[in-house]
Design an enzyme around this catalytic site. Structure first.
Site, short mmCIF file in Angstrom:
data_model
loop_
_atom_site.label_atom_id
_atom_site.label_comp_id
_atom_site.label_asym_id
_atom_site.label_seq_id
_atom_site.Cartn_x
_atom_site.Cartn_y
_atom_site.Cartn_z
N GLU B 42 0.88 -1.18 0.00
CA GLU B 42 0.00 0.00 0.00
C GLU B 42 0.90 1.21 0.00
OE1 GLU B 42 -2.71 0.36 3.24
OE2 GLU B 42 -3.64 -1.57 2.82
N ASP B 53 -5.89 9.66 10.09
CA ASP B 53 -4.58 9.16 10.48
C ASP B 53 -4.11 9.72 11.81
OD1 ASP B 53 -3.55 7.36 8.39
OD2 ASP B 53 -4.02 9.07 7.10
N TYR B 168 -10.98 -4.60 3.44
CA TYR B 168 -10.07 -4.11 4.48
C TYR B 168 -10.89 -3.94 5.75
CZ TYR B 168 -6.30 -1.04 6.36
OH TYR B 168 -5.30 -0.47 7.09
#
Ligand SMILES: Cc1ncc(COP(=O)(O)O)c(C=O)c1O
Lengths: 413, 261
Positions: B42, B53, B168
């Site tokens: 990735e 994040d 995911y």
């Protein structure tokens, strides 16, 4: 005359069921948040049609916030502007006095609505972002009023330049969390609030301070702030028997502007002007997303953004911390594209001049945000006939800004 | 068979490794990931406002953008990687604005030209699929969807509709690099997801150590490690490759061992 019902041809029936205002708006959030924004929407739909919710909202606005706010004819300012206007020109200048609200700005209208919604949803912890600190103070205020713990994210740079509001929030029992990621200003505070929300999805309600963010925030903030325009419309009709010819409001994310504009959108003879912050000038550093930006995706919605060709978000600049944001609420992007509202901008210097003019002619110290609207009012009123009416949203008072203004004028206090 | 489906058809779960493009010597670091045994790469596209994040990846984004990384640079990195590593699948991960600013069509075509296999876009949920999904799919690029602890049964079909490549599973409600999920909650979630889809399920967010990788590899088809690697890049600057390779090898060893045990 009553407010027209939204019809298929109405400007007042946006957004669609997916939160889109034309190509703008939407729900661009991480999957973790998606179920939450859907849940918020479900609860908001129920609250919107629940007379008990509306009654509680109205009661708090009347007895706690101090609504309705006055509609005021600024006679001396009108005369002053006419002195330099062409023969026969110089519209009557009126203000919607939302600076007289509890906590000194329109921000509280929205906070009352959202905290009632939070409690209805059983949420027990409140977070918010703030730039100038006005939305932070308003959020801390309603949290104190209802006894909920309150966490305010504020860019470290803004914490430095807005110390009085930081202290106010602390007095009100909120925890102010300085944000040191990114550029340390409002957009970074919003990122950090979103990070908090995603990590505390079960008990936390995020009170967004402007008419932006993922659907349904732009809609619900607009609805709560529409009290401004609904009152102004009724007050103007009862005082003058007519509607204003033009509405003017300053735009950070666009909540005070959409609150004033929305109830008038289907009154086709009422012109509307939204004023962005041109900072040092549109060729230099500024915060005018519509004038200097392009459509993009940030903070949950698609809207005009200041950005580079790769879609990296640019830093905004305005002397007014409340306008210092590189985006704008999606409904404004739509209203611009369809041409229903005109948008223009005012520089730091022009806003400072208008700030002083209002102090001297009317005995009102405005916040720097509405000072931008007042500068535009001067400009526009001179082009309009004397029997016309221009109405601006005086959405905040200037107590919070006296240090900034003193510094800009080179005065030590 | 696509490169991604091949990576998930090996006799062990896939090790999926993340680093941020333009942070440190990206080409050398990518080679080190492959040499260490990464099955899927990735590559993070830096963004000024990475709101999903944690601090480690936020700082990597700032370092990368501070060094002047552009979208064109990222596609050049990807294309060069594809030339050096014809078989290792490469997935771009990032945020909606840099991916859509020139239009989804442009992005899909650049991905195609650079040999990118899949795209993960943090802030385009299924509800906004039209933005990118149809264009990527028609260019033969997998759009990898995310499921989270808040994705309930009622929502899962919407998440899976249009998903390809792999699914995911974001194991914590939170941002990258901070908390880690309890293993029992991961076991349950993976079992639940597998009842609804035949796509491989990779688990990420908060996975740092070989021990965690072992536990996850017992139940999942893939293990995603990001922040721990990005931190190594932060510590070792432009000389991170050796350390990265060793760490990735230790993760890979843990994953392969998990299925043998
Ligand atoms: C007094 C005042 N006006 C305007 C704004 C800008 O926000 P909006 O455009 O949402 O009204 C702020 C924001 O802090 C403010 O404090």
């Amino acid at each position: 005359m009553t407010i027209a019902d939204p019809t298929p041809n109405s400007f007042r029936n946006q957004p669609d069921e997916n939160g889109h205002f034309g190509q703008f708006g939407g729900r661009y959030v991480a999957e973790t948040l998606m179920p939450l924004v859907l849940d918020l929407e479900r609860h908001y739909r129920l609250a919107k049609t629940d007379p008990a919710f509306q009654a509680q909202f109205d009661d708090l606005l009347e007895h706690y916030v101090g609504r309705p706010s006055p509609l005021y004819y600024a006679e001396r300012l009108t005369e002053e502007v006419r002195k330099t206007a062409p023969e026969g020109k110089g519209a009557q200048i009126w203000f919607k006095r939302d600076e007289l609200n509890h906590t000194g700005a329109h921000k509280i209208n929205n906070c009352i609505g959202q905290i009632l919604l939070a409690m209805r949803m059983g949420k027990t912890r409140i977070i918010a972002e703030t730039g100038a600190g006005q939305h932070g103070v308003a959020t801390a205020t309603v949290c104190a009023r209802f006894g909920l713990p309150c966490f305010i994210y504020m860019g470290a740079k803004d914490v430095e330049r807005q110390q009085p509001n930081v202290f106010r929030m602390k007095l009100l029992g909120a925890e102010v969390i300085p944000v040191t990621s990114g550029a340390n200003t409002l957009k970074d505070a919003m990122n950090e609030a979103l990070r908090d929300w995603v990590a505390n999805v079960h008990d936390t309600f995020y009170i967004i301070g402007t008419a932006a963010g993922p659907h349904p925030y732009p809609e619900l903030v607009r609805d709560f702030q529409s009290v401004i325009g609904k009152e102004a419309r009724a007050q103007m009709l009862s005082r003058t028997g007519r509607l204003p010819d033009m509405l003017v409001a300053a735009i950070g994310g666009g909540s005070n502007a959409i609150g004033l504009f929305h109830p008038f959108l289907d009154d086709k003879d009422v012109a509307m002007l939204g004023i962005e912050a041109a900072g040092h000038g549109l060729e230099k550093e500024h915060a005018a997303s519509l004038a200097g930006g392009r459509p993009g995706i940030l903070h949950g919605n698609k809207t005009y953004l200041l950005q580079d060709e790769d879609g990296q978000i640019a830093e905004a600049h305005s002397i007014s911390a409340g306008l210092d944001y590189p985006g704008i609420g999606p409904e404004h992007s739509w209203l611009k594209e369809i041409g229903r509202v005109r948008y223009d901008s005012v520089t730091d210097v022009e806003a400072l001049n208008a700030f002083q003019l209002l102090c001297r002619t009317e005995g009102i110290i405005p916040a720097l945000e509405p000072a931008h609207a007042i500068a535009a009012v001067e400009r526009e009123a001179k082009k309009m006939d004397r029997d016309q009416i221009i109405l601006a949203n005086l959405c905040g008072r200037g107590d919070k800004d006296i240090f900034t203004v003193a510094e800009a004028l080179g005065t030590a206090i | 068979m696509t490169r991604l489906s091949a990576a998930f058809s090996k006799d062990h779960p896939a090790l999926v490794t993340f680093i941020t493009a333009g942070d440190g010597d990206t080409a050398a670091n990518l080679d080190a990931l492959v040499a260490g045994g990464a099955d899927v790469i990735e590559l993070g596209m830096p963004f000024t406002d990475p709101m999903a994040d944690g601090p480690a990846i936020q700082e990597a984004n700032i370092r990368s953008l501070g060094a002047g990384t552009t979208t064109a640079d990222i596609f050049a990195i990807a294309a060069a990687f594809r030339a050096r590593h014809p078989d290792t699948p490469l997935v771009l991960m990032g945020y909606a604005n840099p991916m859509t600013i020139r239009g989804g069509e442009w992005f899909a075509s650049e991905c195609n030209k650079a040999g990118v296999d899949g795209v993960i876009c943090v802030d385009i949920p299924p509800e906004e699929d039209a933005e990118l999904g149809p264009l990527l799919r028609s260019a033969g690029i997998d759009l990898i969807r995310l499921a989270t602890p808040t994705t309930d049964k009622a929502r899962l079909p919407a998440v899976l509709d249009g998903a390809s490549g792999f699914l995911y599973y974001v194991s914590v409600a939170g941002i990258t690099g901070l908390q880690q999920a309890a293993q029992t909650s991961i076991d349950e979630a993976v079992a639940r997801l597998k009842a609804y889809t035949d796509l491989p399920v990779a688990v990420g967010f908060g996975v740092r150590t070989p021990e965690q990788a072992t536990n996850i590899a017992r139940v999942a088809d893939g293990v995603v490690v990001g922040s721990a690697l990005v931190e190594l890049v932060a510590q070792h600057g432009s000389n991170a490759a050796g350390t990265l390779q060793d760490y990735v090898a230790s993760l890979k060893h843990a994953i392969v061992a998990a299925r043998k045990a």
